[in-house]
Design an enzyme around this catalytic site. Structure first.
Site: not given
Ligand code: GRF
Length: 194
Positions: A14, A110, A91-93, A108
């Site tokens: 989204s 959050h 969803m990955r570092l 990013n």
């Protein structure tokens, strides 16, 4: 000059869609050159297709190391002349390979007021803790989990005991805050304390 971006996402997308919509509405001077996903079946892939935006999908376990798949991502982003990486539910570092190739060029979003509630399920963490106000943070990415310098934040009131209503409020704020922050960032209008 129009900024060329890659959006990284693992889920619904989204925020990807809100960014693309802001671009089409003339609110964000950028172009999404490519969507990168580690989940080939994620809904974001369908959304990207609806806008005719290229997708690079990969499956991490098919590579020997994080450095290997990140190098392939870098090669793809270079082909598309991407300037900035925009994480939107990825969803990955991010590893050192990507971080050094895009130094201070990875952002990013959050769903909490960092440094509270970093990591997975920030909304669940906030509700579990019983906070009355949570929010959204846009930040630069460094080697830590949701730890990089903060670019912008907005507060969101928790709807007591109602996770989905709280989530809906957070998503609405995210879509607005991400696009407006990116516009300021690309226009060099954000000054960092650190
Ligand atoms: C958002 O809440 C974002 O803050 C977090 O992951 C979620 C992605 O949502 N990092 P969507 O895929 O953009 O709908």
């Amino acid at each position: 000059m129009t900024t060329k971006i890659a959006v990284f996402a693992s889920g619904s997308g989204s925020n990807f869609q809100a960014i693309q919509q802001a671009i089409e509405d003339g609110k964000l001077d950028a172009r999404i050159e490519i969507v990168v996903t580690d989940k080939p079946d994620a809904y974001v892939v369908k959304r990207a297709g609806n806008f005719n935006i290229a997708v690079f999908s990969f499956v991490a376990k098919q590579y020997a190391s994080k450095a290997d798949y990140e190098q392939e991502i870098i090669d793809t982003l270079k082909e598309h002349e991407v300037d900035w990486i925009i994480l939107a539910g990825y969803m990955r570092l991010i590893g050192s390979t990507l971080l050094s190739a895009f130094s201070n060029r990875i952002v990013n979003i959050h769903p909490s007021l960092l440094p509270s509630f970093p990591g997975k399920d920030a909304i669940g963490q906030a509700m579990e803790h019983g906070v009355k106000v949570t929010g959204v943070t846009v930040h630069f990415v460094d080697e830590g989990m949701d730890t990089g310098p903060i670019l912008s934040q907005a507060a969101v009131e928790v709807v007591d005991g109602d996770r989905s209503a709280t989530e809906a409020r957070i998503h609405a704020v995210e879509h607005e805050l991400y696009t407006s922050t990116l516009q300021k960032l690309f226009k060099n209008e954000i000054k960092l304390v650190h």
